[in-house]
Design an enzyme around this catalytic site. Structure first.
Site, PDB file in Angstrom:
ATOM      1  N   CYS A 116      -3.666  -7.507  -5.649  1.00  0.00           N
ATOM      2  CA  CYS A 116      -4.320  -8.682  -5.066  1.00  0.00           C
ATOM      3  C   CYS A 116      -5.790  -8.746  -5.482  1.00  0.00           C
ATOM      4  O   CYS A 116      -6.097  -9.043  -6.628  1.00  0.00           O
ATOM      5  CB  CYS A 116      -4.131  -8.696  -3.548  1.00  0.00           C
ATOM      6  N   HIS A 218       1.639  -8.192  -2.968  1.00  0.00           N
ATOM      7  CA  HIS A 218       1.377  -6.934  -2.258  1.00  0.00           C
ATOM      8  C   HIS A 218       2.622  -6.032  -2.242  1.00  0.00           C
ATOM      9  O   HIS A 218       3.381  -6.052  -1.276  1.00  0.00           O
ATOM     10  CB  HIS A 218       0.911  -7.223  -0.832  1.00  0.00           C
ATOM     11  N   GLU A 220       2.782  -2.899  -1.746  1.00  0.00           N
ATOM     12  CA  GLU A 220       2.718  -1.866  -0.694  1.00  0.00           C
ATOM     13  C   GLU A 220       3.329  -2.350   0.614  1.00  0.00           C
ATOM     14  O   GLU A 220       3.769  -1.549   1.427  1.00  0.00           O
ATOM     15  CB  GLU A 220       1.265  -1.409  -0.495  1.00  0.00           C
TER      16      GLU A 220
END
Ligand code: MN
Length: 241
Positions: A116, A218, A220
Site C-alpha cells: 500500500c 493488503h 497481510e
C-alpha cells in the site's frame, strides 16, 4: 542442512500513545504484518522509526528482506506537488525513514515487499509521482477504500505475465482495497504488473535485478483466510533466503 528462517525487517509507523498520566509516541506495526510474515516462514523484526542514517543502514544490513508497511499519506512535496484538497495527514519523519529503507535495501540487494503506502514510497524513491486521491485519476469508478472486513477481497486486478505476481496468482485475482492515493507516473526501473478495471495501478515490480514486489492491496490482512495471498507471502519470504 540448515533451514534458516529469513529475518524480515518490517517498517514501523509513528503512532500516538497515551495513558492516564502522559502522552508519548509509539514506533509500532499492526499485528497482521508480523503474524502473516511469521506464518509464511519468516522471522519478523520490527524496525523502529529513526532519522539516523547509520542505524537505518544497520537495520537493512542485518535483515534478509524488508517489508514496507501501510500507513498515512506521503507528503506530496516529496514529488514536488502542492497539497490538493483530498490529501490526508502525513509524517515527515516516517516519510524520510521509509525512503531511506528503500534506498539501502536497493543498495544492499535485499528483497523489498511494498504494501500500500510501501508501494507508493518505492515509486516516489525511484522518481515517480502519485495521485493525491484516486478521484484525481481519469476514469476511476471503483471504490478503492472499502468498508467492512479488511480480509475480504472487493475488486478485481488484472495481472501481467512475466511477473512474480502472475507466477503465484495467475491472470486475475480479487483483492482488498484500502487506499486513497495511487500511482500516477511510474518511477524508473519499474513495471506495472497489475491494474484494476478502472486503470488504477495495483502492483509494480522491478525491471532490473533488484527484487521489488509492491502491492497496492493488503496481503497481510488476507493471507490467513485466502490461499493465493498466503502463497504470495510464502513466495516473498522464501525469496529472502
Ligand atoms: Mn484498489
Amino acid at each position: 542442512m540448515s533451514s534458516k528462517k529469513p529475518i524480515i525487517g518490517i517498517s514501523s509507523d509513528v503512532l500516538e500513545g497515551k495513558n492516564t498520566i502522559y502522552s508519548y509516541r509509539v514506533y509500532g506495526v499492526k499485528d497482521m504484518y508480523v503474524d502473516s510474515i511469521n506464518a509464511s516462514g519468516g522471522v519478523s523484526f520490527v524496525l523502529p522509526v529513526t532519522n539516523d542514517d547509520d542505524i537505518i543502514r544497520a537495520y537493512v544490513n542485518h535483515v534478509d528482506g524488508v517489508v514496507l508497511t501501510g500507513g498515512k499519506d506521503i507528503n506530496p512535496l516529496r514529488w514536488d506537488e502542492e497539497p490538493r484538497e483530498e490529501i490526508g495527514e502525513s509524517n515527515n519523519l516516517r516519510d524520510s525513514f521509509d525512503l531511506k529503507l528503500v534506498e539501502y535495501a536497493i543498495e544492499y540487494k535485499k528483497p523489498i515487499l511494498g504494501i500500500c503506502r510501501g508501494l507508493q514510497v518505492i515509486n516516489i524513491f525511484l522518481g515517480g509521482t502519485l495521485y493525491q486521491d484516486v478521484s484525481y485519476s481519469k476514469g476511476q469508478y471503483i471504490k478503492h477504500a472499502q468498508k467492512g472486513d479488511t480480509h475480504v477481497g472487493t475488486h478485481h486486478i488484472m495481472i501481467e505475465e512475466n511477473s512474480i505476481l502472475h507466477s503465484v496468482l495467475g491472470p486475475e485475482y480479487i483483492v482488498n482495497s484500502l487506499h486513497h492515493l495511487s500511482i500516477k507516473d511510474l518511477g524508473k526501473n519499474l513495471k506495472v504488473t497489475a491494474m484494476s478495471n478502472d486503470g488504477i495501478v495495483e502492483a509494480i515490480e522491478s525491471t532490473n535485478d533488484n527484487y521489488i514486489l509492491a502491492l497496492q492491496f493488503h496481503p497481510e490482512a488476507m493471507s490467513a483466510s485466502d490461499e493465493g495471498i498466503k502463497r504470495l507471502l510464502d513466495q516473498f519470504v522464501s525469496d529472502c533466503v
